[in-house]
Motif scaffolding. Structure first.
Motif, PDB file in Angstrom:
ATOM      1  N   ILE A  19      12.347  -4.914   7.690  1.00 56.63           N
ATOM      2  CA  ILE A  19      13.041  -3.885   6.909  1.00 56.63           C
ATOM      3  C   ILE A  19      13.228  -4.374   5.472  1.00 56.63           C
ATOM      4  O   ILE A  19      13.649  -5.504   5.239  1.00 56.63           O
ATOM      5  N   MET A  20      12.877  -3.503   4.524  1.00 57.05           N
ATOM      6  CA  MET A  20      13.169  -3.778   3.109  1.00 57.05           C
ATOM      7  C   MET A  20      14.442  -2.999   2.801  1.00 57.05           C
ATOM      8  O   MET A  20      14.389  -1.767   2.649  1.00 57.05           O
ATOM      9  N   PHE A  21      15.567  -3.683   2.726  1.00 57.60           N
ATOM     10  CA  PHE A  21      16.833  -2.977   2.527  1.00 57.60           C
ATOM     11  C   PHE A  21      16.994  -2.650   1.039  1.00 57.60           C
ATOM     12  O   PHE A  21      16.937  -3.543   0.192  1.00 57.60           O
ATOM     13  N   ARG A  22      17.180  -1.379   0.743  1.00 60.14           N
ATOM     14  CA  ARG A  22      17.345  -0.924  -0.643  1.00 60.14           C
ATOM     15  C   ARG A  22      18.832  -0.864  -0.926  1.00 60.14           C
ATOM     16  O   ARG A  22      19.520   0.074  -0.496  1.00 60.14           O
ATOM     17  N   ARG A  59      27.838   5.091   2.024  1.00 65.62           N
ATOM     18  CA  ARG A  59      27.430   5.160   0.619  1.00 65.62           C
ATOM     19  C   ARG A  59      27.337   6.607   0.138  1.00 65.62           C
ATOM     20  O   ARG A  59      27.433   6.883  -1.055  1.00 65.62           O
ATOM     21  N   ASP A 119      23.582  11.732   0.634  1.00 69.84           N
ATOM     22  CA  ASP A 119      23.579  10.355   1.138  1.00 69.84           C
ATOM     23  C   ASP A 119      22.834   9.491   0.114  1.00 69.84           C
ATOM     24  O   ASP A 119      22.166  10.014  -0.781  1.00 69.84           O
ATOM     25  N   LEU A 121      20.308   7.399   0.759  1.00 68.89           N
ATOM     26  CA  LEU A 121      18.892   7.158   1.041  1.00 68.89           C
ATOM     27  C   LEU A 121      18.455   7.983   2.243  1.00 68.89           C
ATOM     28  O   LEU A 121      19.218   8.139   3.201  1.00 68.89           O
ATOM     29  N   GLY A 126      16.780  11.237  10.318  1.00 72.27           N
ATOM     30  CA  GLY A 126      17.594  11.509  11.514  1.00 72.27           C
ATOM     31  C   GLY A 126      19.067  11.730  11.198  1.00 72.27           C
ATOM     32  O   GLY A 126      19.704  12.642  11.767  1.00 72.27           O
ATOM     33  N   THR A 127      19.607  10.926  10.302  1.00 69.31           N
ATOM     34  CA  THR A 127      21.025  11.051   9.953  1.00 69.31           C
ATOM     35  C   THR A 127      21.286  12.376   9.226  1.00 69.31           C
ATOM     36  O   THR A 127      22.232  13.097   9.550  1.00 69.31           O
ATOM     37  N   LEU A 151      12.281   7.262   1.152  1.00 70.73           N
ATOM     38  CA  LEU A 151      11.213   6.386   1.670  1.00 70.73           C
ATOM     39  C   LEU A 151      10.160   7.312   2.281  1.00 70.73           C
ATOM     40  O   LEU A 151      10.204   7.630   3.471  1.00 70.73           O
ATOM     41  N   HIS A 176       9.225   0.623   4.563  1.00 66.91           N
ATOM     42  CA  HIS A 176      10.373   0.982   5.411  1.00 66.91           C
ATOM     43  C   HIS A 176      11.675   0.490   4.814  1.00 66.91           C
ATOM     44  O   HIS A 176      11.728  -0.485   4.142  1.00 66.91           O
TER      45      HIS A 176
HETATM   46  P1  AMP Z   1      17.502   7.771   8.470  1.00 62.48           P
HETATM   47  O1  AMP Z   1      18.466   8.426   9.417  1.00 62.48           O
HETATM   48  O2  AMP Z   1      16.400   7.047   9.160  1.00 62.48           O
HETATM   49  O3  AMP Z   1      17.013   8.729   7.400  1.00 62.48           O
HETATM   50  O4  AMP Z   1      18.327   6.613   7.727  1.00 62.48           O
HETATM   51  C1  AMP Z   1      19.180   6.923   6.665  1.00 62.48           C
HETATM   52  C2  AMP Z   1      20.433   6.109   6.690  1.00 62.48           C
HETATM   53  O5  AMP Z   1      20.191   4.740   7.002  1.00 62.48           O
HETATM   54  C3  AMP Z   1      21.111   6.160   5.337  1.00 62.48           C
HETATM   55  O6  AMP Z   1      22.517   6.330   5.528  1.00 62.48           O
HETATM   56  C4  AMP Z   1      20.763   4.838   4.695  1.00 62.48           C
HETATM   57  O7  AMP Z   1      21.872   4.324   3.987  1.00 62.48           O
HETATM   58  C5  AMP Z   1      20.349   3.911   5.845  1.00 62.48           C
HETATM   59  N1  AMP Z   1      19.038   3.262   5.625  1.00 62.48           N
HETATM   60  C6  AMP Z   1      17.905   3.453   6.349  1.00 62.48           C
HETATM   61  N2  AMP Z   1      16.896   2.688   5.915  1.00 62.48           N
HETATM   62  C7  AMP Z   1      17.376   1.979   4.869  1.00 62.48           C
HETATM   63  C8  AMP Z   1      16.803   0.990   3.958  1.00 62.48           C
HETATM   64  N3  AMP Z   1      15.518   0.596   4.037  1.00 62.48           N
HETATM   65  N4  AMP Z   1      17.611   0.483   2.996  1.00 62.48           N
HETATM   66  C9  AMP Z   1      18.901   0.883   2.895  1.00 62.48           C
HETATM   67  N5  AMP Z   1      19.501   1.784   3.701  1.00 62.48           N
HETATM   68  C10 AMP Z   1      18.753   2.329   4.695  1.00 62.48           C
END
Ligand code: AMP
Length: 176
Positions: A19-22, A59, A119, A121, A126-127, A151, A176
């Motif tokens: 995972i590349m955390f942003r 966030r 949000d 990112l 899914g979120t 992403l 990712h």
């Molecule tokens: P998703 O449900 O897969 O769209 O994931 C979105 C949620 O997970 C957001 O609340 C983001 O803050 C967090 N998130 C997912 N992937 C990353 C990433 N690579 N870097 C930072 N935050 C992420």
């Protein structure tokens, strides 16, 4: 846009390998960067009637609160399960391994209110999809979804637009 992108810190292999955390704390911590991000996220909605911003923990609270203030509308928290103090309704969503649940107060939205989802990112989407379902179940109308970071390889934006919700993003990162 590229200036804002430079303010996001990338942390490889966090919270797990691959995972590349942003990390947006570096963007939020920069006075000009934070101001510009809020202004750019707010811009498309200036001419639209919006009753409230729904921000996703955690966030999404920081961005969503500032955007709501700019738009002169209310703010609604969408929180992880068990955190809200009043009666709440929950929505499950898929994680890579297993499921998670987010919640909204059952009386947070009045029928027909126009809600903007925020949000930091969007990855798989899914979120944000779960947040949209919660808002629709409480009879709100989702007028858009705004994210600082997309992403694109994970397809979240397409998933949200397939639900007839237009997305606004400030920057995209590969991977990712
Ligand atoms: P998703 O449900 O897969 O769209 O994931 C979105 C949620 O997970 C957001 O609340 C983001 O803050 C967090 N998130 C997912 N992937 C990353 C990433 N690579 N870097 C930072 N935050 C992420």
């Amino acid at each position: 846009m590229s200036d804002l992108k430079k303010l996001v810190r990338t942390i490889p292999d966090y919270p797990k390998p691959g995972i590349m955390f942003r990390d947006v704390t570096t963007l939020f911590g920069d006075a000009q960067g934070f101001k510009a991000a809020i202004a750019q996220l707010t811009e498309p909605y200036r001419t639209e009637p919006i009753d409230a911003v729904a921000g996703i923990e955690a966030r999404g609270f920081i961005l969503g609160g500032a955007i709501a203030d700019r738009l002169g509308c209310g703010f609604i928290p969408i929180r992880k399960k068990g955190k809200l103090p009043w009666k709440a309704i929950g929505q499950d969503y898929e994680l890579e391994y297993g499921t998670d649940t987010i919640e909204i107060h059952e009386d947070a939205i009045k029928e027909g209110e126009r809600i903007l989802v925020v949000d930091d990112l969007i990855a798989t989407g899914g979120t944000a999809e779960a947040a949209i379902k919660l808002i629709r179940r409480t009879r709100g109308e989702v007028v858009g979804a705004a994210f600082a970071i997309d992403l694109p390889e994970l397809g979240g934006r397409s998933k949200i637009e397939a639900l007839n919700v237009r997305c606004h993003v400030l920057m995209a990162f590969e991977g990712h």
